[in-house]
Design an enzyme around this catalytic site. Structure first.
Site, PDB file in Angstrom:
ATOM      1  CG  HIS A  50      -0.274  -0.121   2.533  1.00 16.35           C
ATOM      2  ND1 HIS A  50       0.408   0.911   3.125  1.00 16.35           N
ATOM      3  CD2 HIS A  50      -0.163  -1.163   3.389  1.00 16.35           C
ATOM      4  CE1 HIS A  50       0.884   0.501   4.288  1.00 16.35           C
ATOM      5  NE2 HIS A  50       0.568  -0.749   4.468  1.00 16.35           N
TER       6      HIS A  50
HETATM    7  P1  TYD Z   1      -1.636  -2.811   7.679  1.00 15.64           P
HETATM    8  O1  TYD Z   1      -1.244  -1.368   7.687  1.00 15.64           O
HETATM    9  O2  TYD Z   1      -2.396  -3.316   6.502  1.00 15.64           O
HETATM   10  O3  TYD Z   1      -0.334  -3.702   7.870  1.00 15.64           O
HETATM   11  P2  TYD Z   1       0.976  -3.849   6.962  1.00 15.64           P
HETATM   12  O4  TYD Z   1       1.157  -2.586   6.194  1.00 15.64           O
HETATM   13  O5  TYD Z   1       2.061  -4.104   7.937  1.00 15.64           O
HETATM   14  O6  TYD Z   1       0.782  -5.015   6.053  1.00 15.64           O
HETATM   15  O7  TYD Z   1      -2.420  -3.092   9.022  1.00 15.64           O
HETATM   16  C1  TYD Z   1      -2.811  -4.390   9.420  1.00 15.64           C
HETATM   17  C2  TYD Z   1      -4.079  -4.285  10.255  1.00 15.64           C
HETATM   18  O8  TYD Z   1      -3.853  -3.551  11.465  1.00 15.64           O
HETATM   19  C3  TYD Z   1      -5.198  -3.564   9.525  1.00 15.64           C
HETATM   20  O9  TYD Z   1      -6.412  -4.256   9.826  1.00 15.64           O
HETATM   21  C4  TYD Z   1      -5.239  -2.207  10.123  1.00 15.64           C
HETATM   22  C5  TYD Z   1      -4.704  -2.411  11.521  1.00 15.64           C
HETATM   23  N1  TYD Z   1      -3.908  -1.266  12.014  1.00 15.64           N
HETATM   24  C6  TYD Z   1      -4.424  -0.468  13.033  1.00 15.64           C
HETATM   25  O10 TYD Z   1      -5.539  -0.671  13.535  1.00 15.64           O
HETATM   26  N2  TYD Z   1      -3.662   0.567  13.500  1.00 15.64           N
HETATM   27  C7  TYD Z   1      -2.440   0.833  12.983  1.00 15.64           C
HETATM   28  O11 TYD Z   1      -1.770   1.793  13.433  1.00 15.64           O
HETATM   29  C8  TYD Z   1      -1.932   0.016  11.900  1.00 15.64           C
HETATM   30  C9  TYD Z   1      -0.588   0.280  11.291  1.00 15.64           C
HETATM   31  C10 TYD Z   1      -2.712  -1.025  11.467  1.00 15.64           C
END
Ligand code: TYD
Length: 137
Positions: A50
Site C-alpha cells: 500500500h
Molecule cells: P496494515 O497497515 O495493513 O499492515 P501492513 O502494512 O504491515 O501489512 O495493518 C494491518 C491491520 O492492522 C489492519 O487491519 C489495520 C490495523 N492497524 C491499526 O488498527 N492501527 C495501525 O496503526 C496500523 C498500522 C494497522
C-alpha cells in the site's frame, strides 16, 4: 534521487551500553502521532502493499532483518533493514512492500498521523493513476 532515505541516529554510548533518542521534529522529521511495531512474523509472509495519501513514517528494525521494496510508480528499489541505528524515512505517496522477515525481526514504525484507513491506497493500479494525475507528487 534514491527512494531509499536513511536517517542515521546519534548513538549515545558509554561503558554501560548504547542509547538512541528519537524526538519529533528533531531527528524524526515530523510530529510523532503514533508508534506501532511488527513482530512474530510468519516465514515467507509479505506485508504492506500500500501507499498513503498523507502519512510519513520512519521504520527502524530493532532486531533481526527484513527487506523493504519502495516504489514511486516509476522506479522500484529494494533495501535490507537490519540496523537499530538507522531509520528508513518513507514519505507520502510511496508504495511499500515488506518481505524476507527473519523469524526474530521486530520493526518499529513512527508515524506522522493517527491510524486512518481512508489514508491508505491499497490498489497498485490506483496508486499509479493517482501519481500520474497529480502534478505535484
Ligand atoms: P496494515 O497497515 O495493513 O499492515 P501492513 O502494512 O504491515 O501489512 O495493518 C494491518 C491491520 O492492522 C489492519 O487491519 C489495520 C490495523 N492497524 C491499526 O488498527 N492501527 C495501525 O496503526 C496500523 C498500522 C494497522
Amino acid at each position: 534521487m534514491s527512494l531509499v532515505k536513511f536517517i542515521d541516529f546519534k548513538v549515545m554510548g558509554d561503558h554501560r551500553g548504547n542509547l538512541i533518542s528519537l524526538e519529533g521534529n528533531k531527528n524524526i522529521p515530523f510530529d510523532i502521532k503514533r508508534v506501532y511495531y511488527i513482530f512474530d512474523n510468519i516465514a515467507d509472509v509479505e506485508r504492506g502493499f500500500h501507499a498513503h495519501h498523507n502519512l510519513k513514517q520512519v521504520v527502524i528494525c530493532m532486531h533481526g532483518e527484513c527487506t523493504f521494496v519502495l516504489d514511486n510508480g516509476i522506479t522500484r528499489e529494494e533495501v535490507v533493514l537490519n540496523s537499530k541505528t538507522q531509520g528508513l524515512y518513507i514519505e507520502d505517496f510511496i508504495w511499500r512492500e515488506m518481505k524476507a522477515f527473519s523469524p526474530e525481526a521486530v520493526l518499529m514504525v513512527l508515524a506522522s498521523e493517527h491510524y486512518d484507513e481512508n489514508d491508505y491506497i491499497r490498489n497498485y493500479e490506483e496508486f499509479k493513476r493517482l501519481k500520474n494525475d497529480s502534478s505535484i507528487k
